[in-house]
Design an enzyme around this catalytic site. Structure first.
Site, PDB file in Angstrom:
ATOM      1  N   GLU A  10      -0.330  42.896  34.659  1.00 33.96           N
ATOM      2  CA  GLU A  10      -1.291  43.525  33.553  1.00 33.96           C
ATOM      3  C   GLU A  10      -2.377  44.453  33.963  1.00 33.96           C
ATOM      4  OE1 GLU A  10       0.207  40.520  33.339  1.00 33.96           O
ATOM      5  OE2 GLU A  10       1.901  40.784  31.919  1.00 33.96           O
ATOM      6  N   HIS A  40       0.980  30.477  25.537  1.00 41.94           N
ATOM      7  CA  HIS A  40       1.651  31.877  24.802  1.00 41.94           C
ATOM      8  C   HIS A  40       1.615  31.614  23.362  1.00 41.94           C
ATOM      9  CE1 HIS A  40       3.567  31.367  28.918  1.00 41.94           C
ATOM     10  NE2 HIS A  40       4.026  32.385  28.643  1.00 41.94           N
TER      11      HIS A  40
END
Lengths: 338, 452
Positions: free
Chosen positions: B187, B256
């Protein structure tokens, strides 16, 4: 292209005689650019000492041959991005010394209207995309600029400069992978000045050969002596030609040395005075000017050029100091494009 | 459950139902543990399921192509002994579990179509169609990519896999791999590359598989995308959209399941948008892609499969920075964004039974915030509750509460109360997860508290 003999130089780069084959105009142009950076940075250091420049100020003195050599091999439409040691890069891109100095002094006439300072200046017009204050952050940005060139089917490449310190950042390797995977026309120039802030390469890096760090990603590389502008130029021509024609990344490690501290507030305790003095003896300007003198050019002529540059730099400093501070309305401008 | 039933499996954390796309066995077939027995199509992907025990297929309960099969519904039976069977499909069972999309008049029957659909209204000019939030997002991207060659999308699994949550379905085929680009799972690097491309006058859409992973890239988002315009005195615009699911999914635990709305909303130079419905998703994403600024676009995985009426026009956009009053009321104002809008509407419905007429505001944008709409509502209701899924501390609700007491103090008849997630990393266990997340009942209780 000038009237120099590229091919000969490649095989015989240690010979000063061969270097005299270079066209005098080219040598003078390189000299002028390097001198402009040197005198500009000296003046910036002086203004910093007088309290006219605040915050962080990272001088490029000693490393001039790197950006001047690379730039001499670029085409008009190519783009450039670098770290916070960026004054020299802006000057060779053709940005006005007045605007750069005015930014250093935080004035409205500066390139960022006084809101960026030494580390954050840009000129879309000149293809200079910063000026980035976070170590290593410019590396994916440079690859992204290369991506935009490729996407728009432009022939441009992006030169992305970073130091030996940034070369240990994780995002550099994420970028190497993607640049190789996507065949991006980006030249990574690692300006290895042997110290990341106050920590030597030996104390920060498991290996000191930065050029080969892209080999695992299949990126071609070369290492060159950054104290010789002609060596840098030659390596840059080869590297840039590769990036442009193959549409691929290339890593060029340039061994250089900064004569001043990391920033103005650096006491320099991590290296000896002798070491700095020794490196200064072999400074990049001296090497180039020696070549120029060998062509028959004389000391007085060189001095004249230097004097003219000093005048220009003084004008830039005067312009900066005399310029207005940003209007208070500037505080809330340029946050969002309305 | 009978011991010889094969049940409809859950194939993802948020799956509630699926389609039996294809049987790979027939009655009488011998199956061994690990044999493929059927293809199941979820809203995200088509997957094969395997037998977990040895035996012989004795009955196929649902037909191929049956949609809307809830998880844990029996789909087949098997026997330990080989026998002869006459029929494949039990017709009487089929109707119970087969609900085609056209038959959904009774919205209560389907968990992903809620009563609050009826609240959404459009102007008479808008032709609408019922589509999922996922489809609305895809349509927005597709339309904007068609309209502007400089728009492209990059991220993990966006191209060949067609999106981890199927948002980018069909885009690779339509636009090719120059504009629909799979990235490595890095990322920090690909976000920086996207930002560089935006500096280079392209208009990237960077998909984060979830915003949890944007933490890897947050330096680039804040320091490069958000601040460079200012630091360049207005030269360096960064027209980029960072989008993906934000907040809790279902049972994926702390790393998450986090809402980053307050994190990004804190930063000048960014716009932060968070859609709830299909209408929001399409209209706001199209505006975001056209916007010359860096936009953080916070979606919600649980909402992807939910359906709402949505304008079909290519020209339909929603202005960033404007909230929407989803339900008009007079007694209390409830502001919410993303998935909490649905919970607020459910709470409002319940509160009506107690004689409390709540106004529900869907914020849509978190930066800039439509404070005017909130204040106008508070002037009418004199009471305010804020709802968010994220942590309360330094949250969106804290900010709104502060702004309201600064700017509408005299209009308040009660303290502003906040509904938000518990101050804990998200637990995995089902019961604890439910306790950690703000529920409709929390909104109802707080509303009653200040309306009494």
């Amino acid at each position: 292209m000038n009237t120099m003999n590229m091919n000969n130089k490649q095989t015989d780069k240690s010979s000063p005689k061969k270097k005299s084959n270079y066209d005098l105009d080219l040598l003078l142009k390189l000299n002028k650019q390097m001198l402009l950076i040197r005198r500009f940075e000296e003046k910036a250091g002086q203004l910093y000492g007088m309290g006219k420049i605040g915050g962080f100020c990272h001088l490029y003195i000693g490393q001039e041959a790197v950006v001047v050599g690379i730039n001499s091999a670029l085409e008009e439409h190519d783009t450039m991005v670098t770290s916070y040691r960026d004054h020299g890069h802006m000057l060779v891109c053709g940005m006005d010394p007045k605007g750069v100095m005015a930014e250093l002094t935080g004035r409205i006439t500066g390139y960022s209207k006084g809101k960026g300072g030494s580390m954050h200046m840009f000129s879309r017009e000149k293809g200079f995309f910063g000026g980035h204050g976070i170590v290593g952050a410019q590396v994916p940005i440079g690859a992204g600029l290369a991506f935009s060139h490729k996407y728009k089917k432009e022939k441009s490449i992006c030169v992305t400069f970073f130091g030996d310190g940034a070369a240990n950042q994780g995002q550099v390797y994420e970028t190497f992978n993607i640049a190789a995977l996507w065949n991006l026309p980006v030249l990574f120039v690692i300006e290895n000045n042997l110290y990341g802030m106050g920590t030597s390469v030996q104390r920060s890096s498991s290996t000191d050969n930065f050029a080969i760090r892209g080999e695992a990603f299949g990126i071609k590389n070369k290492t060159v002596n950054g104290m010789d502008v002609l060596d840098v130029r030659e390596a840059a021509i080869e590297a840039i030609n590769y990036c442009r024609s193959k549409q691929k990344p290339f890593i060029l490690e340039v061994k250089t040395y900064r004569f001043r501290g990391h920033s103005m507030s650096d006491p320099g305790k991590y290296r000896t005075r002798d070491e700095v003095a020794e490196m200064r003896k072999n400074g990049p300007l001296k090497a180039l000017q020696k070549l120029i003198l060998e062509t028959g050019f004389n000391e007085n002529q060189l001095k004249e050029i230097d004097n003219q540059i000093k005048i220009d730099v003084n004008k830039a400093a005067d312009f900066a100091i005399e310029s207005e501070l940003p209007d208070e309305k500037e505080l809330l401008r340029d946050i969002i494009i309305e | 459950m009978k011991s010889n039933e094969i049940l409809m499996p859950a194939l993802s954390p948020t799956m509630e139902e699926g389609t039996l796309a294809k049987w790979l066995v027939k009655v009488g077939d011998k199956i061994s543990s690990g044999d493929l027995i059927a293809e199941i199509e979820t809203d995200k992907a088509t997957m094969e399921i395997e037998a977990v025990e040895d035996g012989f297929i004795s009955k196929l309960i649902v037909d191929e192509g049956t949609q809307g099969i809830k998880i844990n519904t029996p789909i087949a039976e098997f026997s330990e002994n080989e026998e002869i069977y006459e029929t494949n499909i039990d017709e009487s069972n089929k109707n119970v579990i087969s609900i085609s999309n056209n038959e959904v008049d009774d919205v209560e029957k389907l968990s992903n179509v809620r009563e609050y659909d009826k609240v959404v209204t459009f102007s008479a000019d808008d032709t609408t169609k019922k589509i999922t939030v996922r489809e609305a997002l895809r349509d927005a991207i597709l339309e904007e990519m068609k309209a502007d060659d400089d728009v492209f999308i990059m991220g993990e699994e966006v191209a060949e896999y067609e999106g981890a949550y199927k948002v980018t379905q069909g885009l690779l085929e339509q636009f090719g791999d120059n504009r629909v680009i799979d990235t490595p799972i890095t990322e920090h690097g690909f976000t920086g590359i996207g930002i560089g491309a935006a500096f280079g006058n392209l208009k990237p859409i960077v998909e984060f598989m979830t915003f949890n992973f944007s933490m890897q890239a947050i330096d680039q988002i804040i320091n490069s995308a958000a601040k460079t315009l200012y630091m360049s005195g207005g030269q360096m615009g960064c027209p980029i959209v960072f989008r993906g699911p934000n907040g809790a999914a279902s049972r994926v635990a702390a790393q998450h399941s986090q809402c980053f709305a307050s994190w990004y909303s804190h930063v000048p130079g960014l716009k932060v948008v968070s859609p709830w419905s299909s209408e929001d998703a399409k209209g706001l994403l199209k505006s975001a892609i056209r916007d010359p600024n860096p936009i953080v676009f916070l979606e919600n995985e649980v909402m992807y499969g939910q359906s709402f009426e949505c304008p079909i026009s290519n020209e339909f956009t929603i202005p960033i920075g404007k909230a929407k009053v989803e339900k008009i009321g007079s007694d209390i104002t409830i502001v919410a964004f993303s998935i909490m809008v649905g919970k607020a509407l459910e709470a409002a419905k319940e509160l009506e039974k107690n004689g409390i007429n709540a106004e529900v505001i869907n914020l849509r944008s978190l930066r800039p915030l439509d404070l005017e709409t909130i204040i106008n509502s508070v002037k009418k209701t004199n009471r305010l509750i804020t709802c968010e899924e994220g942590f309360g501390y330094s949250g969106i609700g804290a900010e709104i509460s502060s702004l309201i007491q600064e700017q509408a103090f005299d209009w308040l008849d009660a303290p502003v109360l906040r509904v938000h997630g518990k101050d804990v990393p998200m637990p995995y266990a089902e019961n604890l997860e439910k306790l950690a997340l703000p529920q409709t009942s929390d909104i109802i209780n707080k509303a009653k508290q200040i309306c009494s």
